[in-house]
Design a protein around this motif. Structure first.
Motif, PDB file in Angstrom:
ATOM      1  N   PRO A 183       2.698  -7.285   9.635  1.00 61.05           N
ATOM      2  CA  PRO A 183       1.980  -8.339   8.892  1.00 61.05           C
ATOM      3  C   PRO A 183       1.773  -8.028   7.409  1.00 61.05           C
ATOM      4  CG  PRO A 183       0.921  -7.954  10.997  1.00 61.05           C
ATOM      5  CD  PRO A 183       1.933  -6.857  10.816  1.00 61.05           C
ATOM      6  N   LEU A 184       1.832  -6.772   7.033  1.00 62.33           N
ATOM      7  CA  LEU A 184       1.642  -6.406   5.632  1.00 62.33           C
ATOM      8  C   LEU A 184       2.898  -6.616   4.799  1.00 62.33           C
ATOM      9  CD1 LEU A 184      -0.457  -3.128   6.029  1.00 62.33           C
ATOM     10  CD2 LEU A 184      -1.242  -5.509   5.938  1.00 62.33           C
ATOM     11  N   SER A 185       4.025  -6.848   5.433  1.00 60.39           N
ATOM     12  CA  SER A 185       5.301  -6.985   4.714  1.00 60.39           C
ATOM     13  C   SER A 185       5.334  -8.203   3.798  1.00 60.39           C
ATOM     14  CB  SER A 185       6.472  -7.038   5.695  1.00 60.39           C
ATOM     15  OG  SER A 185       6.417  -8.238   6.458  1.00 60.39           O
ATOM     16  N   SER A 186       4.476  -9.172   4.019  1.00 64.57           N
ATOM     17  CA  SER A 186       4.449 -10.376   3.180  1.00 64.57           C
ATOM     18  C   SER A 186       3.505 -10.248   1.990  1.00 64.57           C
ATOM     19  CB  SER A 186       4.047 -11.590   4.023  1.00 64.57           C
ATOM     20  OG  SER A 186       2.733 -11.407   4.528  1.00 64.57           O
ATOM     21  N   LEU A 187       2.845  -9.128   1.852  1.00 62.27           N
ATOM     22  CA  LEU A 187       1.877  -8.938   0.766  1.00 62.27           C
ATOM     23  C   LEU A 187       2.583  -8.365  -0.461  1.00 62.27           C
ATOM     24  CD1 LEU A 187      -1.122  -7.524   2.826  1.00 62.27           C
ATOM     25  CD2 LEU A 187      -0.536  -9.900   2.323  1.00 62.27           C
ATOM     26  N   ASN A 188       3.425  -9.196  -1.069  1.00 68.30           N
ATOM     27  CA  ASN A 188       4.327  -8.759  -2.135  1.00 68.30           C
ATOM     28  C   ASN A 188       3.650  -8.298  -3.416  1.00 68.30           C
ATOM     29  OD1 ASN A 188       6.656  -9.249  -0.619  1.00 68.30           O
ATOM     30  ND2 ASN A 188       6.499 -11.422  -1.072  1.00 68.30           N
ATOM     31  N   LEU A 189       2.393  -8.647  -3.633  1.00 68.83           N
ATOM     32  CA  LEU A 189       1.692  -8.241  -4.851  1.00 68.83           C
ATOM     33  C   LEU A 189       0.884  -6.959  -4.671  1.00 68.83           C
ATOM     34  CD1 LEU A 189       0.403 -11.711  -6.117  1.00 68.83           C
ATOM     35  CD2 LEU A 189       2.487 -10.495  -6.757  1.00 68.83           C
ATOM     36  N   LEU A 190       0.927  -6.390  -3.483  1.00 69.63           N
ATOM     37  CA  LEU A 190       0.138  -5.205  -3.181  1.00 69.63           C
ATOM     38  C   LEU A 190       0.549  -4.029  -4.070  1.00 69.63           C
ATOM     39  CD1 LEU A 190      -2.061  -5.103  -1.001  1.00 69.63           C
ATOM     40  CD2 LEU A 190      -0.440  -3.943   0.471  1.00 69.63           C
ATOM     41  N   THR A 191      -0.445  -3.436  -4.739  1.00 66.41           N
ATOM     42  CA  THR A 191      -0.190  -2.244  -5.561  1.00 66.41           C
ATOM     43  C   THR A 191      -0.847  -1.009  -4.966  1.00 66.41           C
ATOM     44  OG1 THR A 191      -2.086  -2.680  -6.998  1.00 66.41           O
ATOM     45  CG2 THR A 191       0.050  -3.565  -7.695  1.00 66.41           C
ATOM     46  N   GLU A 192      -1.880  -1.206  -4.143  1.00 67.55           N
ATOM     47  CA  GLU A 192      -2.577  -0.083  -3.536  1.00 67.55           C
ATOM     48  C   GLU A 192      -2.889  -0.390  -2.081  1.00 67.55           C
ATOM     49  OE1 GLU A 192      -6.554   2.659  -4.248  1.00 67.55           O
ATOM     50  OE2 GLU A 192      -5.707   1.500  -5.899  1.00 67.55           O
ATOM     51  N   LEU A 193      -2.513   0.543  -1.195  1.00 66.86           N
ATOM     52  CA  LEU A 193      -2.727   0.385   0.240  1.00 66.86           C
ATOM     53  C   LEU A 193      -3.258   1.687   0.803  1.00 66.86           C
ATOM     54  CD1 LEU A 193      -2.433  -1.180   2.903  1.00 66.86           C
ATOM     55  CD2 LEU A 193      -0.042  -0.435   2.962  1.00 66.86           C
TER      56      LEU A 193
END
Length: 105
Positions: free
Chosen positions: A57-67
């Motif tokens: 489900p996280l694969s669509s979070l294209n703007l993510l810079t920090e996880l």
């Protein structure tokens, strides 16, 4: 604070850019509700030890810079879903005991 339940109520927060659920140890369910939060740049799930499922489900979070996923003992699978997150700068998986496979197997 002791939040309980799953992440489903967050799925409609489409403008959210920062989500910090660190130490929300009573949250349950999988990460699927987060897939619609496509404006997220920072996501901290450290110590959410009862969240389950894989990282797809996280694969669509294209703007993510920090996880941050440290101490998320029930998450399974591999890291391939994160491979398309080209803006990701910081990835923290600290805490050992991961049942995840880190190779391409």
């Amino acid at each position: 604070m002791k939040f309980t339940g799953d992440l489903q109520p967050l799925s409609s927060l489409s403008q959210l850019t920062n989500l910090d659920l660190e130490l929300c140890t009573n949250l349950t369910g999988d990460l699927q509700p987060l897939s619609s939060l496509n404006q997220l740049t920072n996501l901290d799930l450290r110590h959410c030890k009862n969240l389950t499922g894989d990282l797809q489900p996280l694969s669509s979070l294209n703007l993510l810079t920090e996880l941050e996923l440290g101490m998320c003992f029930q998450l399974t699978g591999d890291l391939r879903p994160l491979s398309g997150l080209v803006d990701l700068i910081t990835l923290r998986l600290s805490g050992g005991r991961y049942p995840m496979k880190f190779s391409g197997e």
